[in-house]
Design an enzyme around this catalytic site. Sequence first.
Site, mmCIF file in Angstrom:
data_model
loop_
_atom_site.group_PDB
_atom_site.id
_atom_site.type_symbol
_atom_site.label_atom_id
_atom_site.label_comp_id
_atom_site.label_asym_id
_atom_site.label_seq_id
_atom_site.Cartn_x
_atom_site.Cartn_y
_atom_site.Cartn_z
ATOM 1 N N LYS A 195 -7.682 -15.068 -10.651
ATOM 2 C CA LYS A 195 -8.956 -15.163 -9.943
ATOM 3 C C LYS A 195 -9.835 -13.957 -10.242
ATOM 4 O O LYS A 195 -9.382 -12.954 -10.782
ATOM 5 C CB LYS A 195 -8.695 -15.263 -8.445
ATOM 6 C CG LYS A 195 -7.977 -14.053 -7.875
ATOM 7 C CD LYS A 195 -8.008 -14.048 -6.359
ATOM 8 C CE LYS A 195 -7.581 -12.672 -5.875
ATOM 9 N NZ LYS A 195 -7.796 -12.343 -4.516
ATOM 10 N N LYS A 222 0.821 -1.209 0.000
ATOM 11 C CA LYS A 222 0.000 0.000 0.000
ATOM 12 C C LYS A 222 0.852 1.255 0.000
ATOM 13 O O LYS A 222 0.487 2.257 -0.612
ATOM 14 C CB LYS A 222 -0.959 -0.016 1.190
ATOM 15 C CG LYS A 222 -2.149 -0.925 0.914
ATOM 16 C CD LYS A 222 -3.129 -0.960 2.056
ATOM 17 C CE LYS A 222 -4.214 -1.995 1.776
ATOM 18 N NZ LYS A 222 -4.776 -2.532 3.028
ATOM 19 N N LYS A 234 -12.005 -7.469 -7.788
ATOM 20 C CA LYS A 234 -12.374 -6.104 -8.115
ATOM 21 C C LYS A 234 -11.219 -5.400 -8.821
ATOM 22 O O LYS A 234 -11.392 -4.797 -9.879
ATOM 23 C CB LYS A 234 -12.735 -5.370 -6.823
ATOM 24 C CG LYS A 234 -13.087 -3.932 -7.008
ATOM 25 C CD LYS A 234 -13.431 -3.296 -5.662
ATOM 26 C CE LYS A 234 -13.433 -1.793 -5.788
ATOM 27 N NZ LYS A 234 -12.586 -1.129 -4.808
#
Length: 329
Positions: free
Chosen positions: A194, A111, A197
């Site tokens: 997979k 992040k 989002k």
Amino acid sequence: METVVSGIRSTGNLHLGNYFGAVKNFLKMQHENRCFFFIADYHSLTTHPTPEDLHGNVRQILSEYLACGIDPDVATVFIQSDVPEVTELYLLLNMNAYLGELERTTSFKEKARKQPNNVNAGLLTYPVLMAADIIIHKATKVPVGKDQEQNLEMTRRFARRFNNMYKVDLFPEPTAYNFGEELIKIPGLDGSGKMGKSEGNAIYLTDDPAVIRKKVMRAVTDSGPTRENQEMSEPVRNLFTIMKVISSEETYNHFLEEYNKARIRYGDMKKQLAEDIIRFTTPIRERVEEIRNDNEYLRKVVRQGAEKARESASKTLREAREIIGFKPF
Ligand code: TRP
């Protein structure tokens, strides 16, 4: 009977991958365990600090979970920020969380790389807040995906450290809830990987039929098998994986046979798959719409959830405070 805690990020709607990978298991789990399901809205501030979006996101995700069948009369369903006790435990745990170990976590590093202009302390101490979420209810099991294993490891470490430090046995060390055979990974429609989002390849439970048809018809395939029983390419195998959880056994077997006989028409398969997804998602989509507009119901759910969660949390917090040495005058 285990005590289970699961935090749900308040950003991003539910897609088929979330449903078959997690939510479906929650539905069963809630009847067999003492379950706490909460919307992690404090955590969302580490990356999405937009006041205009916060409430709407929480309302949406809460409505979606309820529409799927999470039962607030069975499980404790609540909003993280409705339980102030967790922030106090977070503060207390922070006193024994070290800069080095926090800086080393993969999710922090990731992040920090993604938002270099906002490497805030909340991001750094994300695992501490997550640990507080979990151990404040003395959870023994946490249903987490691979990406959260390190955070769960940190939770165990903080729990253990507290116990060792004060020579008590206050917090159990929670482990990952094992779904066993039922753990299904839903692939995306773009050929590999997979459904997710951030991968931009997801079919959402609230997508309307036209959107679902478009997404499925655009799914990646290959040029088709040229001989019988040919091994499947990854994109085609992915379509079959999705069909297996969504469609009837007859439908699945039919297309499998078509493939194995090398006469499949992917267009037909996609059409069928799209309609089966629509059949599955439509009642959920309609329930989400109903629930998210039923403010009275939602208010009742979160109030009841907060009450139950605070009862459990305040008990643990009282014990922790006492152990640390806080005393009333
Ligand atoms: N970190 C989790 C995620 O990103 C969300 C979360 C916050 C959580 N607190 C938790 C998950 C406690 C399980 C238990 O998905």
